[in-house]
Design a protein around this motif. Structure first.
Motif, mmCIF file in Angstrom:
data_model
loop_
_atom_site.group_PDB
_atom_site.id
_atom_site.type_symbol
_atom_site.label_atom_id
_atom_site.label_comp_id
_atom_site.label_asym_id
_atom_site.label_seq_id
_atom_site.Cartn_x
_atom_site.Cartn_y
_atom_site.Cartn_z
ATOM 1 N N ALA A 21 0.840 -1.203 0.000
ATOM 2 C CA ALA A 21 0.000 0.000 0.000
ATOM 3 C C ALA A 21 0.880 1.260 0.000
ATOM 4 N N PRO A 22 0.592 2.261 -0.812
ATOM 5 C CA PRO A 22 -0.625 2.436 -1.606
ATOM 6 C C PRO A 22 -0.592 1.728 -2.967
ATOM 7 N N GLY A 23 0.416 0.873 -3.200
ATOM 8 C CA GLY A 23 0.395 0.032 -4.401
ATOM 9 C C GLY A 23 -0.639 -1.073 -4.214
ATOM 10 N N HIS A 24 -0.626 -2.066 -5.118
ATOM 11 C CA HIS A 24 -1.624 -3.121 -4.976
ATOM 12 C C HIS A 24 -1.037 -4.499 -5.272
ATOM 13 N N ALA A 25 -1.761 -5.524 -4.886
ATOM 14 C CA ALA A 25 -1.315 -6.909 -5.085
ATOM 15 C C ALA A 25 -2.398 -7.686 -5.832
ATOM 16 N N VAL A 26 -1.946 -8.584 -6.712
ATOM 17 C CA VAL A 26 -2.864 -9.450 -7.461
ATOM 18 C C VAL A 26 -2.535 -10.897 -7.107
ATOM 19 N N GLY A 27 -3.500 -11.627 -6.587
ATOM 20 C CA GLY A 27 -3.313 -13.034 -6.255
ATOM 21 C C GLY A 27 -3.801 -13.903 -7.401
ATOM 22 N N VAL A 28 -2.979 -14.888 -7.776
ATOM 23 C CA VAL A 28 -3.336 -15.752 -8.910
ATOM 24 C C VAL A 28 -3.398 -17.196 -8.437
ATOM 25 N N ASP A 29 -4.469 -17.884 -8.785
ATOM 26 C CA ASP A 29 -4.553 -19.318 -8.492
ATOM 27 C C ASP A 29 -5.442 -19.968 -9.547
ATOM 28 N N ILE A 30 -5.232 -21.266 -9.771
ATOM 29 C CA ILE A 30 -6.093 -21.976 -10.740
ATOM 30 C C ILE A 30 -7.359 -22.503 -10.077
ATOM 31 N N SER A 31 -7.466 -22.367 -8.754
ATOM 32 C CA SER A 31 -8.622 -22.934 -8.065
ATOM 33 C C SER A 31 -9.687 -21.873 -7.798
ATOM 34 N N ALA A 32 -10.829 -21.983 -8.484
ATOM 35 C CA ALA A 32 -11.911 -21.007 -8.290
ATOM 36 C C ALA A 32 -12.461 -21.034 -6.852
ATOM 37 N N PRO A 33 -12.677 -22.233 -6.248
ATOM 38 C CA PRO A 33 -13.204 -22.233 -4.868
ATOM 39 C C PRO A 33 -12.254 -21.546 -3.881
ATOM 40 N N LEU A 34 -10.929 -21.749 -4.056
ATOM 41 C CA LEU A 34 -9.980 -21.079 -3.152
ATOM 42 C C LEU A 34 -10.049 -19.571 -3.325
ATOM 43 N N LEU A 35 -10.203 -19.121 -4.563
ATOM 44 C CA LEU A 35 -10.262 -17.671 -4.802
ATOM 45 C C LEU A 35 -11.550 -17.076 -4.251
ATOM 46 N N GLU A 36 -12.623 -17.861 -4.242
ATOM 47 C CA GLU A 36 -13.860 -17.373 -3.603
ATOM 48 C C GLU A 36 -13.584 -17.086 -2.131
ATOM 49 N N ARG A 37 -12.881 -18.038 -1.476
ATOM 50 C CA ARG A 37 -12.525 -17.825 -0.066
ATOM 51 C C ARG A 37 -11.600 -16.631 0.074
ATOM 52 N N ALA A 38 -10.656 -16.504 -0.853
ATOM 53 C CA ALA A 38 -9.701 -15.388 -0.798
ATOM 54 C C ALA A 38 -10.439 -14.046 -0.877
ATOM 55 N N ARG A 39 -11.394 -13.962 -1.802
ATOM 56 C CA ARG A 39 -12.102 -12.688 -1.981
ATOM 57 C C ARG A 39 -12.936 -12.367 -0.739
ATOM 58 N N ALA A 40 -13.561 -13.417 -0.166
ATOM 59 C CA ALA A 40 -14.398 -13.189 1.023
ATOM 60 C C ALA A 40 -13.532 -12.707 2.194
#
Ligand SMILES: C[S@@+](CC[C@H](N)C(=O)[O-])C[C@H]1O[C@@H](n2cnc3c(N)ncnc32)[C@H](O)[C@@H]1O
Length: 217
Positions: free
Chosen positions: A14-33
């Motif tokens: 911060a104040p920059g940003h980070a992008v998380g990458v994964d091939i697993s959609a369910p894990l990314l749902e948890r990540a976003r929540a």
């Protein structure tokens, strides 16, 4: 994964940003929540194969991975793709497993798990176990990072948390080895092996990892 490292990176950037990458959609749902719940506003996620994803070129200052890159199928090509995404002078840092010491608790537990899984059908589990060890040789790490400069490979001992409690640790092990579903009797054997390492701060075992850093020329 579920965004733990992305949230750490976002807070540091911060104040920059980070992008998380994964091939697993369910894990990314948890990540976003979790990211929304923790109020981290400068993290975003992309469901993609990091080996081949067309990241914007020269766009990122830093690429980090905690226990992800050893799952790549073609490491050299994947690291070239990540180098393309880094700006010149941008940094790469990741951790991946060292070969487990023959008598470490981690090695004993993983060996037991491997034996239990091997007694069940499931070629995917064997493939995943091979992947875990794919970057355990520092010479191999240097080989697949041929396009980078200032490559360092340092041993670090960490106290790895395998789960909140024994059932959670078993679930984690099974998730690391897709196709490694086990019948109840074998699960009980695994639970018994993990129980000595259960603490009120989770199931903890010391493990050796390589901390690898490099710079994109
Ligand atoms: C052991 S987890 C580590 C997750 C996270 N870095 C952490 O420390 O919590 C490995 C992750 O790598 C992801 N993965 C494996 N191959 C991948 C690829 N080619 N591209 C993107 N993600 C990948 C898996 O889906 C899994 O979530």
């Amino acid at each position: 994964g579920a965004g733990a490292t992305t949230r750490i990176a976002a807070r540091l950037a911060a104040p920059g940003h980070a992008v998380g990458v994964d091939i697993s959609a369910p894990l990314l749902e948890r990540a976003r929540a979790s990211t929304a719940a923790e109020g981290v506003a400068n993290a975003a996620y992309e469901c993609a194969d990091a080996q081949v994803h067309p990241f914007p070129a020269d766009a990122y200052d830093v690429v980090v991975s905690r226990g992800g890159v050893m799952f790549f199928e073609d490491h050299a090509a994947a690291f070239r793709n990540l180098a393309r995404a880094l700006r010149p002078g941008g940094r790469l840092a990741f951790v991946c497993p060292q070969p487990p010491g023959p008598h470490s608790p981690e090695a004993r537990t993983l060996a037991l798990f491997a034996r239990l899984v091997d007694e069940e059908p499931g070629a995917e589990a064997v493939a995943a176990r091979t992947a875990m060890a794919s970057l355990s040789d520092p010479d191999r790490v240097r080989e697949v990072l041929a396009g980078y400069e200032e490559v360092t490979v340092e041993p670090v001992t960490v106290e790895a948390v395998w789960g909140r409690d024994v059932p959670d640790a078993v679930e984690f092990l099974l998730s690391r080895y897709p196709g490694g579903a086990l019948p109840a009797s074998r699960l009980a054997e695994l639970e018994a092996a993990l129980r000595p390492y259960a603490t009120d701060r989770g199931v903890r075992m010391r493990a050796g990892v390589w901390l690898v850093t490099a710079v994109r020329p």
